[in-house]
Design an enzyme around this catalytic site. Sequence first.
Site, PDB file in Angstrom:
ATOM      1  N   CYS A 257      -3.172   7.338   5.450  1.00  0.00           N
ATOM      2  CA  CYS A 257      -3.095   6.999   4.026  1.00  0.00           C
ATOM      3  C   CYS A 257      -4.400   7.372   3.333  1.00  0.00           C
ATOM      4  O   CYS A 257      -4.448   7.485   2.111  1.00  0.00           O
ATOM      5  CB  CYS A 257      -2.787   5.529   3.836  1.00  0.00           C
ATOM      6  SG  CYS A 257      -3.691   4.477   4.970  1.00  0.00           S
TER       7      CYS A 257
ATOM      8  N   GLU B 266       0.879  -1.152   0.000  1.00  0.00           N
ATOM      9  CA  GLU B 266       0.000   0.000   0.000  1.00  0.00           C
ATOM     10  C   GLU B 266       0.921   1.206   0.000  1.00  0.00           C
ATOM     11  O   GLU B 266       1.661   1.422   0.955  1.00  0.00           O
ATOM     12  CB  GLU B 266      -0.885  -0.029   1.256  1.00  0.00           C
ATOM     13  CG  GLU B 266      -1.922   1.070   1.268  1.00  0.00           C
ATOM     14  CD  GLU B 266      -2.401   1.362   2.681  1.00  0.00           C
ATOM     15  OE1 GLU B 266      -2.659   0.430   3.447  1.00  0.00           O
ATOM     16  OE2 GLU B 266      -2.488   2.561   3.014  1.00  0.00           O
TER      17      GLU B 266
END
Lengths: 502, 502
Positions: A282, A245
């Site tokens: 994020c 990620e």
Amino acid sequence: MSLNQGVDPRTGEPVGDPVPDTRAEQVRSVAQRAADCAPRLAGLPYAGRGQLLNALATALRQNENELVELADRETALGSPRLPGELARTAAQLDMFADVLRDGAFCEAVIDRPDANAVPPHGDLRRMLVPLGPVAVFAAGNFPFAFSVLGGDTASALAAGCPVVVKAHPGHPGLSERIADLAAGALSEAGAPDGTLSVVHGYEAGPALVTDPSITAVGFTGSTGGGRALYDLAVGRENPIPFYGELGSINPVVVTGSAVDARGREIAEGLAGSFRLGTGQFCTKPGVVFVPADSGFDSQAADAVRPSAPAPMLTARMRDAFQSGVAALSEVPGVRELVKAEPLDADGHDVLPAVLAVDAETFASRADALAGECFGPVTVLVEYRDTDSLHRALRTVPGSLTGSLHAEPGDPTAGDIVGVLRESVGRIIVNGWPTGVAVTWSQHHGGPWPATTDPLHTSVGATAIRRFLRPVTYQDVPDELLPEELRDGNPLGIPRRVDGVPA
Amino acid sequence: MSLNQGVDPRTGEPVGDPVPDTRAEQVRSVAQRAADCAPRLAGLPYAGRGQLLNALATALRQNENELVELADRETALGSPRLPGELARTAAQLDMFADVLRDGAFCEAVIDRPDANAVPPHGDLRRMLVPLGPVAVFAAGNFPFAFSVLGGDTASALAAGCPVVVKAHPGHPGLSERIADLAAGALSEAGAPDGTLSVVHGYEAGPALVTDPSITAVGFTGSTGGGRALYDLAVGRENPIPFYGELGSINPVVVTGSAVDARGREIAEGLAGSFRLGTGQFCTKPGVVFVPADSGFDSQAADAVRPSAPAPMLTARMRDAFQSGVAALSEVPGVRELVKAEPLDADGHDVLPAVLAVDAETFASRADALAGECFGPVTVLVEYRDTDSLHRALRTVPGSLTGSLHAEPGDPTAGDIVGVLRESVGRIIVNGWPTGVAVTWSQHHGGPWPATTDPLHTSVGATAIRRFLRPVTYQDVPDELLPEELRDGNPLGIPRRVDGVPA
């Protein structure tokens, strides 16, 4: 660097004892130990594996005060954030135990012999089995939820794969303490030795990704660091899956109807979301598409000012934030609605920034404006009509989330959801992307650069699938089949038999 | 080379008209056309997509005689193989239409709001959506089943992804004819223009893998060629999934009990399996572990001799086979039980070979002995005890299949199945790996180098998953949700709601 030293972000001073680097040859033996125990871990019944996960959750909960204090000294993320994150991390471990008890995750499918099929076939039975030892790279911004006992570790252990965690250098003391607690809990719950290990230091990362015993990698971090490790994983003589990620700017679209009805409320929601955890999520909304001349720019600036300084996790992140905001501000056409004045302090404190630019400039300078800038900054992109909104939105790179604020019945909403879906993994209506629930249906992923593999998630029940591979048994007698596939369904798991659920 | 010329493997003479190469700039516009039609294809209801697949199946069946004749001229695979392969390819298209009608493939999962969850969550709904345009590299050895309308194309179209096929140079005429038939069938069934295209030539492959419109690649072919294209796919600025089926040697283990009970029968089965299609099956048994001094070596040699010459697909494959067998034979300790004498003929004819070596030599020279050699050759590996069998078996690289021949109750069978499972995707007991059924439960994959991604299959219902990615909808009003996720379940598909099937 040969030592990993925790630092208090509030003061810039060292905290706790330094943790030595793991040398490449030590990484090799740790990975070998993981490989040695892999068959025993894979051989545990699902219920037994579930008990390991529950034991880890209990260890976190029973040591909450100590762990939260340790985490706060190294990350300054404070309360209620850190107790909340610990609770969520424990619940995540328990959820994967539930996934194991449910049993559907192993995807048992049985096709009995069929002489009339084209081509005719014998007895075929498919299920998922563990991949083998998994390397997990912990993130700095979630010292519990994406670290030693975070989602990657929980899902890999649930899959039956031993885990070697590369600790994040931002919280080495916490990582060591959790590793100790985990070792005790696992051993007591009957896990084989080597089920979970933690390594430290810059040399350990590449050593782990290229180790012959490692069969897959989970990573959460920056696009640059993730890409470098991804390149190592896919460049091996035998490439392995790398689930990274990386960066995400999480577009938000606000329609005219929404600004008219509740512009100030949305501005306040935005101010809360992009500054949450000092903008170190994020899923932080990094770019917000708003109608031009709607007054939303002033509403957003008002909602953010005045802001108290807040510390970023590391000095390096603070410096990257300051230079990132400066680079965004220097793009011709960008206005600074709220300026992030650098602070003259010993700690990692920063102030938030809000920038604005018109949609045409954004679309033509997406190279400079549509990259992730970690920290409390967001860019308003002002559009004059639906066409320019869609054009600008399509230049946004793959993201974990996309959000829409629109009033009920807004005729533009359907098309915006359609455009968002082309490039994001989660679509939120009239809400904010920060905060990721841990459920059966969660998807925390998205097209590059949000992740390295758009098929997979690092949060939610299906995260387990990253660490499992299918095996089909053809004409194998019942006594040689795993229990999942035997005639009597001794485990009582959901299966598909001859094409229909059974 | 600027032309792709079909060649008759029986004579080495050209057949049919040459097909021009697709230049890189043409590839770009073909891929763009695929991207342009992607939203329309993705927007078709599942039933509509299923009708496209059924129409393609019908086109194959209605033109069976012409297509089989064309295929035979370019591949010499003959009858019953080619009519059987066409029937299987049509059935595969129909199966994916069934998968669409079933609806479970989209993995709809709904979690309603829960204020008591840790952390609390809103309404979350997950499903799979199409990835985007897919590049498919056709294989030479299955001119129907792994070519223009083969499994990769069928599963990608089923997923709602437009396809650009890179034709195999071994059957350019057949590829063009099928492309024409497919274009007509798709257009008549209402598919958007650009749904399926075919390109030719060596320049087209890399151009396709690196094209910005392409979102995933399916490949079946050699380890060398596959690795080169894989490196391009993962080396892109935005890496894309590359699903490659490369080389596999498909270990077979024969136990003492099985040789004693039916050695001759097993030898005859082996002789049939490794020579099927002139040994040009990705599932060909390339290495067979047999008890030393059991007499199986003579039984195998007897079953193979005398053999008629049979043509390989291309002159290049014939040459690679001859040099591959020579290289195997030159490894010290290897005995030639049946020698593949090179033939002095214009076509691509070869004779089969059977080699033998002891298990210790095999384990220590796996570098030279455990690689795929395409064509009619198999290596007997003679073991003296279970330990040496397991040691040698563990040096076999990842394979599509692993087979065991053992009598009922054989006490060694369980452990052998366990060792096979570590490195193969399909385990067969008392049967042969050649012949791959197309079912819900099929898995045609395995660890590297069998495939580039051990999580996925290129045959069977779950092949569709390679071309789908999850999206989660958070607090999205019913009218903005896709039908798959709406409250009333208007499509009537299987879903998981609040953790339980519904």
